[in-house]
Design a protein around this motif. Structure first.
Motif, PDB file in Angstrom:
ATOM      1  N   ASN A 427     -52.853 -32.947 -22.369  1.00  0.00           N
ATOM      2  CA  ASN A 427     -51.729 -33.049 -23.295  1.00  0.00           C
ATOM      3  C   ASN A 427     -51.578 -31.767 -24.097  1.00  0.00           C
ATOM      4  O   ASN A 427     -52.567 -31.144 -24.491  1.00  0.00           O
ATOM      5  N   ARG A 428     -50.315 -31.410 -24.379  1.00  0.00           N
ATOM      6  CA  ARG A 428     -49.993 -30.220 -25.171  1.00  0.00           C
ATOM      7  C   ARG A 428     -48.894 -30.567 -26.174  1.00  0.00           C
ATOM      8  O   ARG A 428     -48.014 -31.372 -25.883  1.00  0.00           O
ATOM      9  N   ALA A 429     -48.950 -29.938 -27.364  1.00  0.00           N
ATOM     10  CA  ALA A 429     -47.913 -30.150 -28.375  1.00  0.00           C
ATOM     11  C   ALA A 429     -47.713 -28.864 -29.165  1.00  0.00           C
ATOM     12  O   ALA A 429     -48.673 -28.175 -29.519  1.00  0.00           O
ATOM     13  N   ILE A 430     -46.447 -28.539 -29.430  1.00  0.00           N
ATOM     14  CA  ILE A 430     -46.072 -27.377 -30.240  1.00  0.00           C
ATOM     15  C   ILE A 430     -45.167 -27.861 -31.362  1.00  0.00           C
ATOM     16  O   ILE A 430     -44.254 -28.672 -31.138  1.00  0.00           O
ATOM     17  N   HIS A 431     -45.409 -27.362 -32.563  1.00  0.00           N
ATOM     18  CA  HIS A 431     -44.628 -27.771 -33.726  1.00  0.00           C
ATOM     19  C   HIS A 431     -44.210 -26.533 -34.498  1.00  0.00           C
ATOM     20  O   HIS A 431     -45.024 -25.646 -34.757  1.00  0.00           O
ATOM     21  N   MET A 457     -47.293 -34.458 -21.533  1.00  0.00           N
ATOM     22  CA  MET A 457     -48.535 -35.091 -21.086  1.00  0.00           C
ATOM     23  C   MET A 457     -48.599 -35.072 -19.576  1.00  0.00           C
ATOM     24  O   MET A 457     -47.593 -35.298 -18.896  1.00  0.00           O
ATOM     25  N   ARG A 458     -49.802 -34.837 -19.053  1.00  0.00           N
ATOM     26  CA  ARG A 458     -50.047 -34.864 -17.620  1.00  0.00           C
ATOM     27  C   ARG A 458     -51.308 -35.683 -17.355  1.00  0.00           C
ATOM     28  O   ARG A 458     -52.152 -35.854 -18.220  1.00  0.00           O
ATOM     29  N   ASP A 459     -51.428 -36.161 -16.135  1.00  0.00           N
ATOM     30  CA  ASP A 459     -52.662 -36.796 -15.676  1.00  0.00           C
ATOM     31  C   ASP A 459     -53.111 -36.031 -14.438  1.00  0.00           C
ATOM     32  O   ASP A 459     -52.501 -36.126 -13.371  1.00  0.00           O
ATOM     33  N   LYS A 460     -54.184 -35.248 -14.582  1.00  0.00           N
ATOM     34  CA  LYS A 460     -54.661 -34.437 -13.468  1.00  0.00           C
ATOM     35  C   LYS A 460     -55.147 -35.288 -12.304  1.00  0.00           C
ATOM     36  O   LYS A 460     -55.192 -34.822 -11.166  1.00  0.00           O
ATOM     37  N   ASN A 461     -55.507 -36.525 -12.603  1.00  0.00           N
ATOM     38  CA  ASN A 461     -55.954 -37.419 -11.543  1.00  0.00           C
ATOM     39  C   ASN A 461     -54.788 -37.992 -10.744  1.00  0.00           C
ATOM     40  O   ASN A 461     -54.957 -38.464  -9.629  1.00  0.00           O
ATOM     41  N   LEU A 462     -53.592 -37.978 -11.350  1.00  0.00           N
ATOM     42  CA  LEU A 462     -52.384 -38.491 -10.706  1.00  0.00           C
ATOM     43  C   LEU A 462     -51.327 -37.414 -10.816  1.00  0.00           C
ATOM     44  O   LEU A 462     -50.644 -37.288 -11.813  1.00  0.00           O
ATOM     45  N   GLY A 463     -51.211 -36.603  -9.772  1.00  0.00           N
ATOM     46  CA  GLY A 463     -50.356 -35.423  -9.827  1.00  0.00           C
ATOM     47  C   GLY A 463     -48.892 -35.714 -10.070  1.00  0.00           C
ATOM     48  O   GLY A 463     -48.153 -34.854 -10.564  1.00  0.00           O
ATOM     49  N   THR A 464     -48.410 -36.925  -9.765  1.00  0.00           N
ATOM     50  CA  THR A 464     -46.987 -37.237  -9.925  1.00  0.00           C
ATOM     51  C   THR A 464     -46.639 -37.662 -11.354  1.00  0.00           C
ATOM     52  O   THR A 464     -45.460 -37.791 -11.680  1.00  0.00           O
ATOM     53  N   PHE A 465     -47.644 -37.883 -12.198  1.00  0.00           N
ATOM     54  CA  PHE A 465     -47.354 -38.362 -13.549  1.00  0.00           C
ATOM     55  C   PHE A 465     -47.015 -37.204 -14.473  1.00  0.00           C
ATOM     56  O   PHE A 465     -47.728 -36.209 -14.545  1.00  0.00           O
ATOM     57  N   ARG A 466     -45.914 -37.368 -15.235  1.00  0.00           N
ATOM     58  CA  ARG A 466     -45.503 -36.358 -16.208  1.00  0.00           C
ATOM     59  C   ARG A 466     -44.653 -37.011 -17.289  1.00  0.00           C
ATOM     60  O   ARG A 466     -43.755 -37.782 -16.995  1.00  0.00           O
ATOM     61  N   TYR A 467     -44.967 -36.670 -18.552  1.00  0.00           N
ATOM     62  CA  TYR A 467     -44.211 -37.195 -19.683  1.00  0.00           C
ATOM     63  C   TYR A 467     -43.885 -36.048 -20.621  1.00  0.00           C
ATOM     64  O   TYR A 467     -44.767 -35.274 -21.017  1.00  0.00           O
ATOM     65  N   ASP A 468     -42.587 -35.890 -20.969  1.00  0.00           N
ATOM     66  CA  ASP A 468     -42.127 -34.837 -21.874  1.00  0.00           C
ATOM     67  C   ASP A 468     -41.352 -35.467 -23.025  1.00  0.00           C
ATOM     68  O   ASP A 468     -40.569 -36.401 -22.826  1.00  0.00           O
TER      69      ASP A 468
END
Length: 790
Positions: A427-431, A457-468
């Motif tokens: 996970n990454r966040a910029i403010h 957010m990403r899940d390295k175990n599940l390459g298709t998962f992505r949340y922005d």
């Protein structure tokens, strides 16, 4: 020619226009001052403590110190400003109640001057055979907040900042150090205006806290999803040289371990302050989670029972670091960050039984592997256009990351089959944030700002998962204060877009007004009004449509189409101060639409499905009472909230046999502290909430209470003992109940403890060098990580 501060405020306003900046700064002030004179300003502080001194008298005299040529009184921040002064040599005569008089020579040239901090010493009054004890007032009401002043007895009965918050009415702190305000944990915690996560207070000495501002209805400058703000204001005493504090906890029993060790160190030299601190969180205890379900519409009837016996093992080590740089009187820079490895594992056994047409028994061993690493850094800058008027701008940017490896394994006790859930979050966040304050006149101030929060957010175990998620917002607040009246008119605009894999959820621009006012007919009582429209956004786990199996009978899924909750809140509050006591009574009404909640249903096979949806509306109306009372060497802070709740389901909820419901609820809290002499102090806190309805079900929990005894061994060393929920071996920290025409559900999660759980506390403080002030900055903090278990 006589002048006033409105001319000065007008010049500050014109200075904001970039197109004529050179003309205003260079020419206009010069011409005006040649006709009207200049100003002498400064800050009055206590030499011993470094605290600002309000309402000090500052007289301007000639060199013979015979005639008074002008003067002013310092405001609540200790700032004074004497205007219309011609160039020359003068003397300042400073006096304040309880302080020695002070004189200072001033040379005024062709320009305004700011003298910086002027220290005056406290006056010692000795009366034979008489002991005079001065005690601070307990609290003070403003248009949009209530300030509670921390007295010596409260500090002596506490070790950390978290202990102080336990003593305030309306503030709750549970066994896990989670902080809530009027029943809600969706709050922002500030320290001198700096946004920090809630664990930060556990490493802060109670003796450093001067007062606490409680904002139960946050103004437009705060995020729309925040239900309250707690601003902890510290004494303005920072040392050149080295100062610090060490805090330890020792459990008496190994069956339950609640440890929050901490230290902080500060080193100051020249215009630089460097500091580092640590706060730990070590928890080990047994919990039991159970549920019972019955299905009514099946021919044979179905009954399901589940029992989980788990050992929760939690550890967290957070290392803070930072630097303050006082560039000059107008410019300040701050760096702050932390690194935090943490883990929370729940290991044990699960047993689920089902009866009906055939009996089913499922037994499994549960094993967690959990390791997380988070990192946060921020940069903050403040420029003061004019310190005497509060004309300023602040800029801030921050970055946050979280990397984790989480897995949960169930091993069937009979077959040996293994089921595993595995995730590797990245996970990454910029403010980024800008705040600008522009005084328009002596009575009128305009505050505005803009911020952007970008998260993925990403899940390295599940390459298709992505949340922005992208959140953009701006606000403006017009504040007016004159004699008996204070008003704030605010407007916040927010735009949020979310994208989960290929599905997008966008709210568009939302307009959120806010109005607050306070009228004070006298110095001891006031009447305050507040209206606020806010939002509550769905969380990531509520949006995630991926199914999750809780056990062989239960499946849960999120909903990426969720809309935010819309909240309208209004209250009228009357407060009164008599002697050093404070009492407040509040009438309130709240309406929440598009309520987000879990809908529990039964499918054709008799299995349970939990889905997240917008379920309808909830209305609340009631009365709230709070107080801060002092009785010699003891104090009592009560809090009582009584309210009616009406829930109205929408069409989706009605399709699942949910009906409108009505309930009377109560929320109470009480804290008390006392000093017994010879360094002994004691405190007790109690928190209780009756069951509360949501759209479909009812949530409940047990009463929570703490007892503490402290002993000051030396000036710098203190020891104590505390007990949480004594005489209750099974503490219910979470429960939920649903009953309709199709099924019933009753679940409960309990913390298993010894009869009298005890912890020993040890606190040591030290300081060298001279006292100095530290930069006040509004740092952002990352969102609190959602963790499982208790």
């Amino acid at each position: 020619m006589k002048t006033n501060r409105s001319d000065h405020f007008s010049r500050s306003k014109n200075g904001f226009l970039l197109s004529i900046l050179v003309l205003i700064v260079v020419l206009c002030p010069t011409l005006a001052r040649s006709q009207q004179g200049y100003s002498i300003s400064g800050e009055i502080i206590c030499t011993e403590s470094g605290e600002a001194i309000a309402f000090a008298n500052v007289a301007l005299t000639d060199t013979a110190q015979i005639g008074i040529l002008g003067g002013a009184a310092s405001n609540e921040a200790g700032i004074f400003n004497i205007v219309n002064v011609e160039p020359g040599t003068y003397h300042l005569q400073i006096s304040a109640l309880g302080f020695e008089s002070h004189k200072k020579k001033v040379e005024l040239g062709a320009g305004n001057i700011f003298l910086g901090s002027i220290g005056i010493s406290g006056k010692n009054l000795e009366l034979k055979d008489v002991e005079v004890v001065a005690e601070r007032i307990k609290a003070k009401q403003a248009a949009d907040n209530t300030t509670f002043f921390i007295n010596l007895k409260m500090q002596e009965s506490s070790n950390t900042g978290t202990d102080i918050l336990r003593l305030l009415p309306g503030v709750g702190v549970d066994l896990q150090q989670n902080i809530s305000l009027e029943g809600s944990q969706n709050i922002i915690l500030l320290v001198d205006g700096k946004e920090r996560d809630q664990s930060f207070l556990s490493q802060m000495p109670a003796s450093k806290i001067d007062k606490v501002e409680i904002i139960s209805s946050p103004p437009a400058k705060y995020d729309a999803g925040v239900t309250g703000v707690i601003n902890v204001l510290l004494k303005k005493e920072k040392n050149t040289g080295l100062d610090g504090h060490v805090y330890l906890e020792i459990p008496v029993s190994a069956s339950e371990v609640f440890l929050t060790p901490a230290y902080n160190l500060n080193y100051g030299f020249g215009k630089i302050n460097m500091y580092t601190s640590y706060n730990g969180d070590i928890r080990r205890f047994d919990i039991t989670e159970t549920y019972q379900r019955k299905v009514f519409n099946q021919h044979d009837g179905i009954e399901i029972k589940s029992t989980q016996s788990l050992r929760q093992d939690t550890w967290s080590h957070r290392f803070h670091y930072g630097l303050d740089w006082y560039i000059n009187d107008r410019n300040q820079l701050n760096l702050y960050g932390f690194w935090n490895p943490f883990s929370q594992e729940l290991d044990g056994t699960t047993e689920v039984t089902g009866t009906g047409s055939e009996s089913i028994i499922w037994q499994a061993v549960k094993d967690d592997e959990d390791i997380n690493r988070s990192w946060f850094n921020s940069l903050w800058y403040k420029h003061l256009f004019d310190k005497t008027t509060g004309h300023e701008i602040t800029l801030e940017t921050s970055w946050y990351s979280l990397n984790a490896e989480n897995s949960t394994t169930w091993t069937d006790s009979e077959t040996g089959l293994i089921s595993e859930n595995k995730m590797q979050p990245d996970n990454r966040a910029i403010h980024a944030k800008l705040d600008y304050v522009l005084p328009l006149s002596e009575s009128l101030i305009l505050s505005s700002g803009f911020q952007a929060r970008l998260r993925n957010m990403r899940d390295k175990n599940l390459g298709t998962f992505r949340y922005d998620e992208n959140n953009y917002s701006g606000y403006g607040i017009l504040s007016y204060k004159h004699e008996k009246l204070e008003t704030n008119l605010g407007l916040r605009m927010e735009h949020v877009s979310r994208k989960l894999v290929s599905r997008k959820n966008t709210t568009g621009w939302l307009w959120l007004p806010e109005v607050s006012a306070k009228y004070s007919p006298g110095t001891t009582h006031s009447l305050a009004f507040n209206y606020r429209r806010s939002l509550s956004y769905p969380g990531f786990y509520q949006l995630n449509p991926s199914p999750s199996m809780e056990d062989i009978f239960t499946l849960s899924t999120g909903n990426p189409g969720l809309q935010p909750e819309k909240i309208n809140h209004i209250h009228l509050e009357y407060s009164r101060r008599f002697k050093n006591h404070f009492l407040s009574t509040k009438l309130f009404c709240q309406h929440v639409s598009d309520v987000i909640g879990k809908m529990m249903s039964v499918n054709e096979k008799g299995n349970f499905e939990n889905t997240i949806n917008n379920l309808g509306e909830i209305y609340q109306a009631g009365m709230q009472f709070s107080g801060a009372l002092g009785f010699g060497k003891a104090g009592i802070n009560p809090y009582v909230k009584v309210f009616d709740t009406w829930s109205v389901p929408n069409r989706f909820a009605k399709q699942h046999q949910v009906e409108s419901r009505h309930q009377l609820a109560i929320e109470t809290g009480l804290s008390a502290y006392a000093s017994f002499g010879k360094g002994f102090t004691a405190s007790a806190t109690v928190q209780y909430s009756s069951p509360v309805n949501d759209i479909q079900g009812t949530s409940f929990s047990g009463a929570l209470y703490f007892l503490s005894l402290e002993k000051s061994i030396t000036k710098n060393l203190k020891a104590g003992i505390v007990s949480g929920v004594p005489l209750v071996k099974n503490f219910t920290y979470q429960g939920y109940e649903v009953y309709n025409s199709n099924f019933s559900h009753y679940s409960k999660a309990e913390l298993n403890m010894s009869a009298v759980p005890l912890w020993i506390k040890i606190n040591y403080q030290f300081a060298t060098g001279q006292k100095r002030q530290k930069i006040d900055r509004a740092k952002s903090a990352p969102e609190r990580e959602i963790r499982k278990g208790f």
